[in-house]
Motif scaffolding. Structure first.
Motif, short mmCIF file in Angstrom:
data_model
loop_
_atom_site.label_atom_id
_atom_site.label_comp_id
_atom_site.label_asym_id
_atom_site.label_seq_id
_atom_site.Cartn_x
_atom_site.Cartn_y
_atom_site.Cartn_z
N GLN A 174 25.06 31.24 17.98
CA GLN A 174 25.19 29.88 17.47
C GLN A 174 26.22 29.82 16.34
O GLN A 174 26.30 30.73 15.51
N HIS A 175 27.02 28.75 16.32
CA HIS A 175 27.93 28.54 15.20
C HIS A 175 27.16 27.85 14.07
O HIS A 175 26.44 26.88 14.30
N VAL A 176 27.33 28.36 12.86
CA VAL A 176 26.62 27.85 11.71
C VAL A 176 27.57 27.73 10.53
O VAL A 176 28.67 28.30 10.53
N PHE A 177 27.15 27.00 9.52
CA PHE A 177 27.85 26.98 8.24
C PHE A 177 26.79 27.02 7.15
O PHE A 177 25.66 26.57 7.35
N LEU A 185 32.20 19.37 15.19
CA LEU A 185 32.90 19.95 14.04
C LEU A 185 33.50 21.30 14.39
O LEU A 185 32.82 22.15 14.97
N ALA A 186 34.74 21.51 14.02
CA ALA A 186 35.34 22.84 14.10
C ALA A 186 34.86 23.66 12.91
O ALA A 186 34.39 23.12 11.90
N LEU A 237 24.43 14.60 9.99
CA LEU A 237 25.60 14.87 10.83
C LEU A 237 25.46 14.21 12.20
O LEU A 237 26.40 13.62 12.72
N ALA A 238 24.26 14.31 12.77
CA ALA A 238 24.03 13.73 14.10
C ALA A 238 24.14 12.21 14.06
O ALA A 238 24.63 11.58 15.02
#
Length: 350
Positions: free
Chosen positions: A64-67, A103-104, A309-310
């Protein structure tokens, strides 16, 4: 390769953003971060891909991509294992969120420290103590939040979070950035360089209840005190020192140049704090990573941020500007940030 704890994820870093605190630590840590031992990995803003998860991790998964917010330079943390500026780092699950497909990584990297600092200023009980987005609103008008410095990284996130929580926001920005800040939800934007900025903010508040102010940037504390004292507000969150450390951070030797700078910071802070107290205003400094150790941090990153964000209530701001690729580009990004950046976030791809 860092080893992750049970409540952490191991992340292959794909993008990092730089903040003023990074060059402050690099240039003045012998005084300002005396607990930090070198070698140390700096950096707070991380976006990337999860490659391993701890046994206690529930929300995030491998691939998963996370920040999230890296807190390695804080007292008691591990700067080698938890710093952002490296190819692999560890993040606490409670300070990270999944990156939406919209989002990138370069956009997600602008959030962590600025978003966390804004949330601390607005929602922590020791700061403004406001309700968070998603909390039920009491009857009657929600009140006004004053953000002095709305076009800063923290300011843009404070505007969005306060609006998402149902508050009206009046703020300051340069004429060049006013439209951007209005687009984030502020109802009024005043030029902070105007000699009548305080009067204009008071006029924009128009007698409505003021629930608090967030002061960002040099000169913001005293100006915010003036606004609060004229509008009945009693809480001030301070997120900036009265004097910038940029002239010190570039020196090879801190002594004796540090003496007048830190004297001005100390005396200026004391004067402003006493001035606020005389006007019945509670003023406190904000530490952006303090949410690591309270319930608000887990709720912000686990609930509020993904939902906002959603729903489109939170978007990446300031806009990311990619200034290089690879670890070798980070020093140049720090130098460029120290020279001055307006309404932008400098990002490096890894």
């Amino acid at each position: 390769m860092p080893t992750h704890a049970t409540d952490e994820v191991l992340v292959r870093v794909r993008a990092v953003a730089v903040n003023p605190v990074d060059w402050v630590i690099q240039g003045t840590s012998r005084i300002t971060y005396r607990w930090l031992r070198t070698p140390a990995v700096l950096g707070s803003d991380v976006a990337g891909e999860v490659v391993a998860v701890g046994a206690a991790v529930k929300r995030l998964r491998v691939g998963q991509h996370v920040f999230g917010l890296a807190t390695g330079t804080d007292r008691g943390r591990d700067a080698l294992r938890e710093g952002a500026f490296q190819q692999y780092t560890t993040l606490l699950e409670r300070l990270a969120a999944p990156t939406p497909d919209t989002l990138a990584d370069e956009e997600a990297a602008v959030f962590p420290l600025a978003l966390s600092t804004a949330a601390c200023a607005l929602f922590q009980p020791g700061q403004l103590g406001l309700r968070m987005p998603g909390d039920p609103a009491p009857p009657g008008p929600a009140g006004v939040v004053v953000v002095w410095g709305g076009s800063t990284s923290v300011g843009m996130n404070a505007v969005q979070l306060a609006c998402a929580a149902g508050y009206d926001v009046v703020t300051t920005a340069s004429a060049k950035n006013a439209h951007t800040v209005l687009g984030l939800g502020a109802s009024a934007v005043v030029d902070h360089r105007s000699p009548s900025a305080v009067d204009e903010l008071v006029a924009a508040i128009a007698g409505r209840p003021v629930v608090g102010a967030v002061a960002l940037g040099a000169g913001s504390t005293d100006a915010s005190i003036d606004v609060l004292s004229r509008t009945g507000g009693t809480r001030l969150a301070m997120a900036s020192t009265p004097v910038s450390l940029d002239t010190l951070a570039g020196r090879r030797r801190l002594f004796p140049a540090m003496i007048p700078v830190f004297t001005r910071i100390g005396l200026g802070t004391l004067r402003s704090t006493l001035r606020a107290r005389r006007r019945g205003i509670r003023a406190a400094f904000v530490w952006g990573s303090s949410l690591r150790d309270d319930d608000m941090g887990a709720r912000l990153w686990g609930e509020v941020v993904p939902r906002a964000l959603a729903e489109g209530a939170l978007r990446a701001a300031p806009a990311p500007v990619v200034v290089g690729e690879g670890l070798g580009a980070i020093q140049g990004a720090l130098d460029r940030q120290r020279a001055g950046v307006s309404a932008q976030k400098l990002v490096v791809r890894l």
